[in-house]
Scaffold this motif. Sequence first.
Motif, PDB file in Angstrom:
ATOM      1  N   LYS A  73       0.808  -1.142   0.082  1.00 39.35           N
ATOM      2  CA  LYS A  73      -0.006   0.116   0.086  1.00 39.35           C
ATOM      3  C   LYS A  73       0.851   1.099  -0.070  1.00 39.35           C
ATOM      4  O   LYS A  73       0.321   2.296  -0.553  1.00 39.35           O
ATOM      5  CB  LYS A  73      -1.108  -0.093   1.237  1.00 39.35           C
ATOM      6  CG  LYS A  73      -2.110  -1.089   0.986  1.00 39.35           C
ATOM      7  CD  LYS A  73      -2.967  -0.851   2.290  1.00 39.35           C
ATOM      8  CE  LYS A  73      -4.202  -1.858   2.213  1.00 39.35           C
ATOM      9  NZ  LYS A  73      -5.084  -1.818   3.210  1.00 39.35           N
ATOM     10  N   LEU A  74       1.873   1.224   0.615  1.00 40.84           N
ATOM     11  CA  LEU A  74       2.661   2.353   0.777  1.00 40.84           C
ATOM     12  C   LEU A  74       3.129   2.604  -0.682  1.00 40.84           C
ATOM     13  O   LEU A  74       3.384   4.100  -1.213  1.00 40.84           O
ATOM     14  CB  LEU A  74       4.126   2.169   1.420  1.00 40.84           C
ATOM     15  CG  LEU A  74       5.130   3.257   1.974  1.00 40.84           C
ATOM     16  CD1 LEU A  74       4.110   4.330   2.696  1.00 40.84           C
ATOM     17  CD2 LEU A  74       6.328   2.927   2.624  1.00 40.84           C
ATOM     18  N   MET A  75       3.515   1.727  -1.571  1.00 40.36           N
ATOM     19  CA  MET A  75       3.942   1.959  -3.100  1.00 40.36           C
ATOM     20  C   MET A  75       2.561   2.666  -4.031  1.00 40.36           C
ATOM     21  O   MET A  75       3.016   3.433  -4.782  1.00 40.36           O
ATOM     22  CB  MET A  75       4.466   0.886  -3.681  1.00 40.36           C
ATOM     23  CG  MET A  75       5.718   0.182  -3.081  1.00 40.36           C
ATOM     24  SD  MET A  75       6.426  -1.187  -3.725  1.00 40.36           S
ATOM     25  CE  MET A  75       6.741  -0.438  -5.400  1.00 40.36           C
ATOM     26  N   ASP A  76       1.530   2.203  -3.291  1.00 43.31           N
ATOM     27  CA  ASP A  76       0.371   2.757  -4.137  1.00 43.31           C
ATOM     28  C   ASP A  76       0.073   4.398  -4.026  1.00 43.31           C
ATOM     29  O   ASP A  76      -0.255   4.876  -5.116  1.00 43.31           O
ATOM     30  CB  ASP A  76      -1.087   2.254  -3.514  1.00 43.31           C
ATOM     31  CG  ASP A  76      -1.161   0.833  -4.041  1.00 43.31           C
ATOM     32  OD1 ASP A  76      -0.454   0.372  -4.810  1.00 43.31           O
ATOM     33  OD2 ASP A  76      -2.183   0.192  -3.677  1.00 43.31           O
ATOM     34  N   ILE A  77       0.752   4.800  -3.038  1.00 44.40           N
ATOM     35  CA  ILE A  77       0.699   6.398  -2.873  1.00 44.40           C
ATOM     36  C   ILE A  77       1.528   7.120  -4.260  1.00 44.40           C
ATOM     37  O   ILE A  77       1.006   8.073  -4.582  1.00 44.40           O
ATOM     38  CB  ILE A  77       1.509   6.877  -1.522  1.00 44.40           C
ATOM     39  CG1 ILE A  77       0.858   6.251  -0.345  1.00 44.40           C
ATOM     40  CG2 ILE A  77       1.477   8.290  -1.627  1.00 44.40           C
ATOM     41  CD1 ILE A  77       1.410   6.471   0.804  1.00 44.40           C
ATOM     42  N   VAL A  78       2.533   6.385  -4.594  1.00 43.59           N
ATOM     43  CA  VAL A  78       3.047   7.041  -5.748  1.00 43.59           C
ATOM     44  C   VAL A  78       2.453   6.384  -6.913  1.00 43.59           C
ATOM     45  O   VAL A  78       2.525   6.970  -8.099  1.00 43.59           O
ATOM     46  CB  VAL A  78       4.739   6.392  -5.705  1.00 43.59           C
ATOM     47  CG1 VAL A  78       5.642   7.077  -7.041  1.00 43.59           C
ATOM     48  CG2 VAL A  78       5.253   7.244  -4.242  1.00 43.59           C
ATOM     49  N   LEU A  79       2.206   5.079  -7.041  1.00 45.91           N
ATOM     50  CA  LEU A  79       2.066   4.337  -8.374  1.00 45.91           C
ATOM     51  C   LEU A  79       0.520   4.756  -8.927  1.00 45.91           C
ATOM     52  O   LEU A  79       0.744   5.018 -10.387  1.00 45.91           O
ATOM     53  CB  LEU A  79       1.899   2.795  -8.078  1.00 45.91           C
ATOM     54  CG  LEU A  79       3.354   2.076  -7.803  1.00 45.91           C
ATOM     55  CD1 LEU A  79       3.325   0.594  -7.539  1.00 45.91           C
ATOM     56  CD2 LEU A  79       4.517   2.366  -9.111  1.00 45.91           C
ATOM     57  N   LYS A  80      -0.444   4.776  -8.159  1.00 48.46           N
ATOM     58  CA  LYS A  80      -1.601   4.841  -8.493  1.00 48.46           C
ATOM     59  C   LYS A  80      -1.728   6.291  -9.222  1.00 48.46           C
ATOM     60  O   LYS A  80      -2.245   6.427 -10.179  1.00 48.46           O
ATOM     61  CB  LYS A  80      -2.707   5.073  -7.600  1.00 48.46           C
ATOM     62  CG  LYS A  80      -2.877   3.413  -7.116  1.00 48.46           C
ATOM     63  CD  LYS A  80      -4.027   3.382  -6.123  1.00 48.46           C
ATOM     64  CE  LYS A  80      -4.538   1.640  -6.250  1.00 48.46           C
ATOM     65  NZ  LYS A  80      -5.701   1.440  -5.360  1.00 48.46           N
ATOM     66  N   PRO A  81      -1.313   7.453  -8.751  1.00 48.51           N
ATOM     67  CA  PRO A  81      -1.250   8.717  -9.417  1.00 48.51           C
ATOM     68  C   PRO A  81      -0.606   8.606 -10.725  1.00 48.51           C
ATOM     69  O   PRO A  81      -0.943   9.458 -11.662  1.00 48.51           O
ATOM     70  CB  PRO A  81      -0.678   9.795  -8.394  1.00 48.51           C
ATOM     71  CG  PRO A  81      -0.925   9.130  -6.992  1.00 48.51           C
ATOM     72  CD  PRO A  81      -0.871   7.756  -7.036  1.00 48.51           C
TER      73      PRO A  81
END
Length: 304
Positions: free
Chosen positions: A278-286
């Motif tokens: 989930k921590l990577m989602d902060i960068v990956l999703k946008p």
Amino acid sequence: MNKPQFKYFFNNIDKCNMCGSNTETHKVLGKRLNQSQGRNPMKKTGITTTVVKCSNCSLVYSNPQPVPFDIQDHYGVPPENYWKESYFKVDDNYFKGEIEKLKKLIDFKEGMKSLDIGAGLGKAMIALSKIGFDAYGFEPSEQFRERAISKMGINADKLKVGMIENVDYPTNHFDFISFGAVLEHLYDPSTSIVRALKWLKPNGIIHIEVPSSKWLINRLVNIYYKLNRSDYVANISPMHEPYHLYEFGLKSFQKHSIKHGYEIAFYEYYVCQTFMPKLMDIVLKPYMKRTNTGMQLCVWLRKI
């Protein structure tokens, strides 16, 4: 529990299914295992097939393509494995975004006819009926069709059972046809689109959602595999659930449309899940939203 040992024959592909280009010019990406590959697929045993990307339209597919001797090995899951009471509830927002987009693309009038390909429990049929469509569908699973009728109240006369290859409807009959998450499971998506176009009225709309061949997560996992000196790739899952056979590029439809009498009325990419921490989602999703590298490609085709 041991994984069941399915029996396959392998169909060699000589032309891109969507654009028709010769496969000799296509790029080999790597190989794919018939199970979840994890961090080190080289330590696992199973059947692999080569994954290839069309150099002309970006369609990703396996070559040779694995075909089970008995299709029920893939899709004949006992129905009791599916049913939960929550499955039979239709959320008020179900198919809402698609309906809002459709109304911008079509001059909607009550009584227009719609067809849902791979209708499942008939939820999209219900949503379309609520706004005034005369909704039809077909579904390859007899169990799903039976539950759609008995539990969801779908009119049996409007929901056929069968595959797209063996069902038929009148020419120029429907105003709207939806494939949903279906096309990537079909061995011949090109012919399936052409068949649906025959049933569609001129200026009618086809809605398609498919896995994108530009998905960032696949690219990142492929880099990881390469750094570990592996020739495996994350693209498609040709021989285990969910049994995807293709990933599509926008060019797949652009090239296909030239020969088959439609235009792309609208398209967009959906980010969906990343399957990363989930921590990577902060960068990956946008980033995926900004660069059109999300998991799903949604295209709206207009018959000319």
